[in-house]
Design a protein around this motif. Structure first.
Motif, PDB file in Angstrom:
ATOM      1  N   LEU A  92       1.017 -53.938  26.971  1.00  0.00           N
ATOM      2  CA  LEU A  92       1.850 -53.079  26.129  1.00  0.00           C
ATOM      3  C   LEU A  92       1.495 -51.613  26.340  1.00  0.00           C
ATOM      4  O   LEU A  92       2.380 -50.775  26.511  1.00  0.00           O
ATOM      5  N   ALA A  93       0.219 -51.294  26.377  1.00  0.00           N
ATOM      6  CA  ALA A  93      -0.214 -49.909  26.591  1.00  0.00           C
ATOM      7  C   ALA A  93       0.267 -49.380  27.941  1.00  0.00           C
ATOM      8  O   ALA A  93       0.712 -48.226  28.047  1.00  0.00           O
ATOM      9  N   GLU A  94       0.206 -50.211  28.971  1.00  0.00           N
ATOM     10  CA  GLU A  94       0.672 -49.789  30.290  1.00  0.00           C
ATOM     11  C   GLU A  94       2.177 -49.558  30.295  1.00  0.00           C
ATOM     12  O   GLU A  94       2.672 -48.622  30.928  1.00  0.00           O
ATOM     13  N   ILE A  95       2.918 -50.370  29.564  1.00  0.00           N
ATOM     14  CA  ILE A  95       4.369 -50.186  29.473  1.00  0.00           C
ATOM     15  C   ILE A  95       4.693 -48.936  28.655  1.00  0.00           C
ATOM     16  O   ILE A  95       5.567 -48.145  29.030  1.00  0.00           O
ATOM     17  N   LEU A  96       3.987 -48.728  27.545  1.00  0.00           N
ATOM     18  CA  LEU A  96       4.260 -47.562  26.695  1.00  0.00           C
ATOM     19  C   LEU A  96       3.977 -46.252  27.418  1.00  0.00           C
ATOM     20  O   LEU A  96       4.611 -45.231  27.135  1.00  0.00           O
ATOM     21  N   ALA A  97       3.064 -46.255  28.370  1.00  0.00           N
ATOM     22  CA  ALA A  97       2.732 -45.043  29.129  1.00  0.00           C
ATOM     23  C   ALA A  97       3.879 -44.612  30.039  1.00  0.00           C
ATOM     24  O   ALA A  97       3.915 -43.465  30.492  1.00  0.00           O
ATOM     25  N   ARG A  98       4.830 -45.499  30.291  1.00  0.00           N
ATOM     26  CA  ARG A  98       5.939 -45.207  31.191  1.00  0.00           C
ATOM     27  C   ARG A  98       7.009 -44.320  30.554  1.00  0.00           C
ATOM     28  O   ARG A  98       7.664 -43.560  31.227  1.00  0.00           O
ATOM     29  N   ASP A  99       7.262 -44.487  29.262  1.00  0.00           N
ATOM     30  CA  ASP A  99       8.266 -43.725  28.536  1.00  0.00           C
ATOM     31  C   ASP A  99       9.666 -43.851  29.159  1.00  0.00           C
ATOM     32  O   ASP A  99      10.260 -42.882  29.606  1.00  0.00           O
ATOM     33  N   ASP A 100      10.181 -45.088  29.173  1.00  0.00           N
ATOM     34  CA  ASP A 100      11.533 -45.352  29.667  1.00  0.00           C
ATOM     35  C   ASP A 100      12.191 -46.414  28.786  1.00  0.00           C
ATOM     36  O   ASP A 100      11.695 -46.713  27.704  1.00  0.00           O
ATOM     37  N   GLU A 101      13.296 -47.022  29.252  1.00  0.00           N
ATOM     38  CA  GLU A 101      13.992 -48.033  28.454  1.00  0.00           C
ATOM     39  C   GLU A 101      13.103 -49.236  28.159  1.00  0.00           C
ATOM     40  O   GLU A 101      13.207 -49.850  27.107  1.00  0.00           O
ATOM     41  N   LEU A 102      12.242 -49.573  29.105  1.00  0.00           N
ATOM     42  CA  LEU A 102      11.330 -50.693  28.911  1.00  0.00           C
ATOM     43  C   LEU A 102      10.342 -50.394  27.787  1.00  0.00           C
ATOM     44  O   LEU A 102       9.979 -51.281  27.023  1.00  0.00           O
ATOM     45  N   THR A 103       9.958 -49.142  27.663  1.00  0.00           N
ATOM     46  CA  THR A 103       9.057 -48.723  26.594  1.00  0.00           C
ATOM     47  C   THR A 103       9.673 -49.028  25.232  1.00  0.00           C
ATOM     48  O   THR A 103       9.013 -49.603  24.362  1.00  0.00           O
TER      49      THR A 103
END
Length: 167
Positions: free
Chosen positions: A45-56
């Motif tokens: 989750l932390a790795e996804i949140l670092a992206r800041d896109d639709e997946l976030t």
């Protein structure tokens, strides 16, 4: 139970299951999570949140899908860490131990879950430059599959609505 690596989410979004084009995949993940078939870990989750896109945005609203380690995982993490540190150069082992990958394998080892990743094994030991999830899974006697194997084994189907009247 399946435990999903970050690559499953990111590659699906970027390559073949865009959130707007194939919402059925993302709906399937929700249903399978609620049915107790799959999870991931807080570090993913932390790795996804670092992206800041639709997946976030998608992942943010599904925080409970991403588990925190329990005592059994902490014990298994000791085995995973020891193996990585005795098999790879320190910098490669440290890189692996500081990302979600190590926790995913530890969860799977602790709970007899199946790891799902897009990663491929690295190859002969003397050539290894990076710790890969499938290599660690093999050493820890943990089953590791790709996302399409999981989808096939779980009989997932993403079918276009035949009643759609758009041209």
């Amino acid at each position: 139970m399946y435990i999903l690596d970050t690559s499953v989410f990111i590659e699906a979004k970027q390559r073949y299951y865009d959130l707007e084009v194939v919402p059925g995949f993302w709906d399937w993940l929700d249903v399978e999570y609620r049915s107790g078939v799959l999870v991931s870990v807080q570090q993913v989750l932390a790795e996804i949140l670092a992206r800041d896109d639709e997946l976030t945005a998608w992942a943010k609203s599904r925080g409970s899908m991403f588990c925190l380690p329990d005592h059994q995982v902490q014990i298994a993490m000791g085995d995973v860490s020891a193996w990585a540190l005795t098999t790879y150069a320190r910098e490669y082992a440290d890189n692996f131990l500081n990302v979600a990958d190590s926790q995913i394998v530890a969860f799977a080892k602790a709970h007899a879950w199946v790891v799902v990743t897009n990663e491929q094994p690295e190859g002969p030991l003397k050539k290894r430059k990076q710790v890969k999830i499938p290599d660690v899974c093999r050493a820890m006697n943990v089953t590791c599959v790709g996302p399409f194997k999981m989808l096939k084994d779980e009989h997932a189907r993403f079918v276009r609505d035949t009643h759609d009247t758009r041209p």
